[in-house]
Design a protein around this motif. Structure first.
Motif, short mmCIF file in Angstrom:
data_model
loop_
_atom_site.label_atom_id
_atom_site.label_comp_id
_atom_site.label_asym_id
_atom_site.label_seq_id
_atom_site.Cartn_x
_atom_site.Cartn_y
_atom_site.Cartn_z
N THR A 151 2.15 4.26 1.45
CA THR A 151 2.65 3.43 2.44
C THR A 151 2.82 1.97 1.90
O THR A 151 2.36 1.65 0.94
CB THR A 151 2.02 3.32 3.94
N TYR A 152 3.72 1.16 2.97
CA TYR A 152 3.97 -0.37 2.42
C TYR A 152 2.74 -1.06 2.33
O TYR A 152 1.84 -1.08 3.09
CB TYR A 152 4.72 -0.98 3.28
N LEU A 153 2.42 -1.71 1.05
CA LEU A 153 1.19 -2.31 0.55
C LEU A 153 0.71 -3.40 1.50
O LEU A 153 -0.43 -3.53 1.96
CB LEU A 153 1.44 -3.06 -0.62
N ALA A 154 1.84 -4.18 1.97
CA ALA A 154 1.28 -5.50 2.89
C ALA A 154 1.05 -5.04 4.34
O ALA A 154 0.50 -5.78 5.03
CB ALA A 154 2.52 -6.28 2.73
N ALA A 155 1.50 -3.89 4.79
CA ALA A 155 1.23 -3.33 6.15
C ALA A 155 -0.37 -2.85 5.92
O ALA A 155 -1.08 -3.32 6.70
CB ALA A 155 2.07 -2.17 6.41
N LEU A 156 -0.51 -1.89 4.78
CA LEU A 156 -1.88 -1.74 4.64
C LEU A 156 -2.81 -2.97 4.64
O LEU A 156 -4.04 -2.84 5.39
CB LEU A 156 -1.91 -0.96 3.35
N GLN A 157 -2.61 -3.91 3.90
CA GLN A 157 -3.53 -5.05 3.75
C GLN A 157 -3.63 -5.88 5.21
O GLN A 157 -4.89 -6.00 5.54
CB GLN A 157 -2.64 -6.16 2.95
N VAL A 158 -2.71 -5.85 6.06
CA VAL A 158 -2.81 -6.41 7.17
C VAL A 158 -3.51 -5.55 8.09
O VAL A 158 -4.41 -6.08 8.94
CB VAL A 158 -1.72 -7.16 8.01
N PHE A 159 -3.17 -4.35 8.22
CA PHE A 159 -4.02 -3.58 9.19
C PHE A 159 -5.37 -3.35 8.78
O PHE A 159 -6.23 -3.38 9.52
CB PHE A 159 -3.34 -2.11 9.34
N GLN A 160 -5.85 -3.06 7.58
CA GLN A 160 -7.21 -3.01 7.14
C GLN A 160 -7.89 -4.34 7.39
O GLN A 160 -8.98 -4.21 7.73
CB GLN A 160 -7.17 -2.50 5.48
N PHE A 161 -7.20 -5.75 7.21
CA PHE A 161 -7.95 -6.93 7.39
C PHE A 161 -8.44 -6.69 8.96
O PHE A 161 -9.43 -7.43 8.98
CB PHE A 161 -6.87 -7.99 7.11
N PHE A 162 -7.46 -6.40 9.74
CA PHE A 162 -7.93 -6.49 11.15
C PHE A 162 -8.85 -5.30 11.44
O PHE A 162 -9.55 -5.25 12.72
CB PHE A 162 -6.84 -6.27 12.04
N GLY A 163 -9.32 -4.41 10.45
CA GLY A 163 -10.32 -3.61 10.55
C GLY A 163 -10.01 -2.21 10.87
O GLY A 163 -10.80 -1.10 11.38
N ALA A 164 -8.73 -1.80 10.67
CA ALA A 164 -8.10 -0.44 11.17
C ALA A 164 -8.82 0.59 10.12
O ALA A 164 -9.05 0.57 8.95
CB ALA A 164 -6.76 -0.38 10.88
N ASP A 165 -9.07 1.68 10.69
CA ASP A 165 -9.51 2.96 10.04
C ASP A 165 -8.13 4.02 9.95
O ASP A 165 -7.54 4.25 10.83
CB ASP A 165 -10.36 3.74 11.20
N CYS A 166 -7.70 3.80 8.50
CA CYS A 166 -6.36 4.52 8.27
C CYS A 166 -6.56 5.88 8.18
O CYS A 166 -7.19 6.47 7.29
CB CYS A 166 -6.03 3.96 6.87
N ILE A 167 -5.73 6.62 9.10
CA ILE A 167 -5.65 7.96 8.93
C ILE A 167 -4.24 8.47 8.30
O ILE A 167 -3.33 7.94 8.79
CB ILE A 167 -5.54 8.90 10.33
N VAL A 168 -4.13 9.03 7.35
CA VAL A 168 -2.86 9.37 6.51
C VAL A 168 -2.27 10.76 6.57
O VAL A 168 -2.83 11.65 6.88
CB VAL A 168 -2.92 9.08 5.07
N VAL A 169 -0.94 10.43 6.35
CA VAL A 169 -0.11 12.01 6.55
C VAL A 169 0.61 11.67 5.26
O VAL A 169 1.22 11.26 4.98
CB VAL A 169 0.97 11.99 7.89
N PRO A 170 0.47 12.85 4.37
CA PRO A 170 1.22 12.87 3.14
C PRO A 170 2.70 12.94 3.06
O PRO A 170 3.19 13.71 4.24
CB PRO A 170 0.63 14.16 2.42
N LEU A 171 3.36 12.01 2.33
CA LEU A 171 4.74 12.33 2.33
C LEU A 171 5.28 13.52 1.33
O LEU A 171 4.64 13.63 0.39
CB LEU A 171 5.44 10.97 1.82
N GLU A 172 6.29 14.25 1.97
CA GLU A 172 6.98 15.06 1.13
C GLU A 172 8.29 14.41 0.95
O GLU A 172 8.75 13.54 1.12
CB GLU A 172 7.34 16.53 1.59
N ALA A 173 9.13 15.27 0.13
CA ALA A 173 10.33 14.60 -0.44
C ALA A 173 11.31 14.53 0.74
O ALA A 173 12.38 13.67 0.69
CB ALA A 173 11.25 15.75 -1.52
N ASP A 174 11.38 14.97 1.81
CA ASP A 174 12.08 14.98 3.15
C ASP A 174 11.50 14.22 4.21
O ASP A 174 12.11 14.45 5.26
CB ASP A 174 12.95 16.12 3.31
N GLY A 175 10.36 13.95 4.06
CA GLY A 175 9.52 13.22 5.14
C GLY A 175 8.15 13.51 5.10
O GLY A 175 7.55 14.28 4.38
N PRO A 176 7.41 13.44 6.31
CA PRO A 176 5.99 13.73 6.33
C PRO A 176 5.74 15.07 6.48
O PRO A 176 6.61 15.98 6.84
CB PRO A 176 5.62 13.05 7.68
#
Lengths: 385, 385
Positions: free
Chosen positions: A114-139
Motif C-alpha cells: 500500500t501507499y507508503l505515506a499512508a502506512l507511515q501516518v497510520f502506524q505513527f498513530f499506533g495502528a495495528d495493520c491488517i493486510v489483504v494481498p493484492l492480485e492483478a485485478d484487485g484484492p
C-alpha cells in the motif's frame, strides 16, 4: 526527552530521503511520483481577486466545493457540496482520518502493498495493520472475507484505481464484491484516488464508495497529479455522519487550505482546457510508459516480472530472485540512479523482499535506457553477493 | 462508532462558528482576528517560475528558510536556516507540537487566558492544562515558579508579544525572569509570535527563546498578520534537538507547504516594500485602535475595565459584574453584532466568566460607535436578567 508515546514510532520517510539524495542534477530518478516538469501547465494569476488573500472558511471555497461535488457525482458518487472538505493535499486527508480513528492498537485494514505515506501516518498513530494481498485485478476476495470475519478494523484503506505502488486497477467485479463485503461487515471505507485521471488504455470503473449501501466512507482526491502539486490542494468527500468530525479536525490542523491554490484549481475544474490538458498528459505519459516497458524488456527480462500499468505513474517489479532491495540503494545512487525499494510499502517489510517501484513519468526518455541498464547491473551485482 | 479515544474530545471551534454566523454582510463583527480588507497588499504573480507548481521539499523553500532565519537572527534568536521549517500557517506548528508531545494526561503549561485554537488542539490530544495567570506585564512569576516546582510539563506555551486574547506584552524584566525559570527547571518553550510586527507605540523586546541558555525551544510565526493570511504560510524555528522530529511530523501531515504562497512570501520578506507596508499597516491599525478606545470609553466605561493594547488586534474587556458572556452571543447576533466570549480562552471556562475579546482591526470605523453601543446594551440586558 519527554515526548509522546506515539513519537517513539516516528519514522523518517524513506522516499523523501531518497528524493533529497537524488537532488543532484546528474541523478536519473525513478524514485518519486513527480509529474513531468514539461507538463506542468502555465497558469494565469492576473484575475485572482485580492480577497483570496484574506482568511477563508475551513470547509474550503464554496465554489470549489460545488465543482468538486459535481465532478464526484459525474463519477457516480452520491454527494452534495456540503460533504466536500478541501484539504492541504490528499496526504492531509490521511492525517485527519488517523486522528479520528486511530489509538494505539486500533486495527486498520490495508492492501499489501500500500501507499507508503499512508502506512507511515497510520502506524505513527499506533495502528495495528491488517493486510489483504493484492492480485492483478484487485484484492484477494477470500483473504478479504476471512480478515473481515476475524477482525473489526476501524476502517479499510484502498487505492482501487492504478494503485500506488502496484499499478493494480480493480476490475468491475472486484469493486462490486468489495463494496458488498464492506456493507456486509459494516466497515468504513477510505478510498484514495489520486490517479483516476491518468488512465492510458481506456476508461475506469466507478469508485467503490459509489457502490456502498450502508457503510460510512471517505473518498479523497487531489489536483497534484493532474494540475500542480505545488498548490497543495486536495479534497475529501465524506458520508454525512463523518463530515462534521473531519471538519473540526481540519480547523485544528491548519484553519483552512491556502486560498490562492484553491482559486487556481477552480479556474481549471470542469473546463475544456483542463480536458485538453488531461488528454495531452495522458498521451505524454502513455508514450513514456511504453518506452519504459520497452527498456524494461531489454534490461530486466531475466531479472523480474511485472504487469504493464494501464494508468498511474509506476511499474512494480517483482524480482525472480528476491533480495532486500533496500540494500541496493547506495550502489544505485553511486551510479547516479535512484529508485524506490518495495519493502517499505508493506507493514512487515522484512517479509516482503524483492520488489522495486519505478516511476516512469519523470526521467527523460533519452536517459531511460542507460538508467535502467545501470539499475539492472546493480540488481545483478546484489544477487551475486 | 469506532472512533479514537481522542475523538471524544473533539470540540468545534466556537470562533469559527461565530465567524460563520457573522457572514451576513449587515453583521458588525468584533469576533475574528482578520486583517483589514483594505490593507491586504496587491501582489504580483507574473514572475513566479512554473517550477513552483512541482512538489517541493518538506522543510520549505531553501531561499525562504534563509530569509526567515536572517529575520530571526536580527531579533536575537540564534539560528540557522537548517532549523527553519515552513508550515501551513502557524496553527500547524501547534498541531505538530501536540503530536510530538501530548498523550492523554500529558501536562502542558499555558497562560490564562491563552489562544483558543492552541487550547483546542492541545486538549484534543489529551493535555492536562496547567495554567499561569497573566498580569499586565506578563505572567505572575510567583505562580509560574510554584507551578514549575509542582509539575513537570512537556512544554510551556507562551504568546509574549501582544498576546491573544489579552493584548498583554511581557516586560523586559519578565522576559528575562521567564527564560531563567525555564532554564532552571529545564522546561521546553513554545513561543508563538504572530503579532510582533503589529506594534503601535514603539519597539518590542527580544523573544524569550533568544534568552534561553539550556532549554529546548520552538519559535513560531506567520505572514498571516503582516501580508496575506490566505497564503497559509507560517514557520517554526526549533532548537536542533527538536527539528528532525518536527520535520518528520510535517512530512506525514501534508508533505510540504504550498509553494506558490512560499514564493509570494519570499518576494516580500526583508524588502523595503514590506517595511513600507508594515509602516502603513501600523498607522492604519493605530488609528483604528484609538477610535475603538474612544468608543469603548463612551459605551463601556461603566460596564468593564480594560488596558489599551500597544499592539496586536484585540481589546480584552473584564466586566465589572461578571456574567457568562457566552449567553450574550445570540442576543448580540440578533442585533447584528458579533463578538468573542472570553470563557473559551481558559481551560476551565466556567471558572473565568465575564471577559470579552473585541477585535478592532476589522470593523469599519463609521459603524464602530453604533456596534459598541448595541453590544453595551446587550451586556446591560444580560446583567439585569
Amino acid at each position: 526527552m519527554p515526548f509522546s508515546e506515539r513519537a517513539s514510532r516516528l519514522k523518517g520517510s524513506l522516499i523523501r530521503e531518497i528524493l533529497a539524495a537524488a537532488q543532484r542534477p546528474e541523478v536519473m530518478s525513478f524514485a518519486g511520483g513527480l509529474p513531468a516538469e514539461a507538463m506542468l501547465p502555465v497558469v494565469d494569476w492576473t484575475t485572482m481577486p485580492v480577497s483570496m488573500g484574506q482568511y477563508g472558511m475551513s470547509e474550503g471555497e464554496p465554489a470549489l466545493r460545488e465543482a468538486l461535488a459535481a465532478e464526484a457525482r459525474a463519477l457516480g458518487v452520491p454527494c452534495e457540496a456540503s460533504q466536500v472538505l478541501v484539504v492541504s493535499g490528499s496526504q492531509q486527508a490521511l492525517d485527519l482520518a488517523a486522528k479520528l480513528y486511530i489509538d494505539k492498537g486500533t486495527q486498520v485494514m490495508l492492501e499489501a502493498p500500500t501507499y507508503l505515506a499512508a502506512l507511515q501516518v497510520f502506524q505513527f498513530f499506533g495502528a495495528d495493520c491488517i493486510v489483504v494481498p493484492l492480485e492483478a485485478d484487485g484484492p484477494d476476495l477470500d483473504a478479504l472475507r476471512s480478515q473481515l470475519q476475524t477482525h473489526r478494523p476501524a476502517f479499510i484503506y484502498l487505492i482501487p484505481t492504478f494503485q500506488n505502488p502496484s499499478g493494480v486497477c480493480y476490475s468491475e467485479a472486484k469493486r462490486e464484491a468489495v463494496a458488498a463485503l464492506l456493507d456486509e461487515f459494516g466497515v468504513t471505507l477510505i478510498e484514495d484516488e489520486p490517479y483516476r485521471e491518468l488512465a492510458f488504455d481506456g476508461g475506469t470503473s466507478r469508485p467503490i464508495v459509489s457502490r456502498l449501501q450502508r457503510s460510512s466512507w471517505i473518498y479523497t482526491g487531489t489536483v497534484s497529479k493532474t494540475l500542480l502539486p505545488g498548490l497543495r490542494v486536495g479534497y475529501l468527500i465524506a458520508s454525512p455522519d463523518l463530515f462534521p468530525h473531519l471538519l473540526r479536525l481540519k480547523q485544528a490542523a491548519d484553519l483552512h487550505t491556502n486560498r490562492v491554490g484553491q482559486w487556481q484549481a477552480l479556474q481549471w475544474l470542469g473546463t475544456d482546457r483542463l480536458k485538453q490538458h488531461l488528454e495531452a498528459l495522458r498521451s505524454y505519459y502513455r508514450v513514456r510508459r511504453d518506452a519504459f516497458q520497452a527498456a524494461l524488456q531489454t534490461h530486466f527480462f531475466d531479472l523480474a516480472d511485472w504487469h504493464v500499468p494501464e494508468g498511474g505513474l509506476f511499474f512494480w517489479l517483482t524480482l525472480k530472485q528476491p533480495l532486500d532491495t533496500r540494500t541496493l540503494l547506495d550502489a544505485a545512487l553511486a551510479v547516479d540512479v535512484a529508485f524506490m525499494p518495495g519493502e517499505p510499502f508493506f507493514p512487515d517489510p522484512d517479509a516482503h523482499k524483492g520488489h522495486l517501484r519505478l516511476n516512469f513519468s519523470h526521467v527523460d526518455p533519452a536517459l531511460l535506457d542507460e538508467g535502467l541498464r545501470r539499475l539492472a547491473d546493480v540488481v545483478r551485482s546484489g544477487q551475486s553477493l
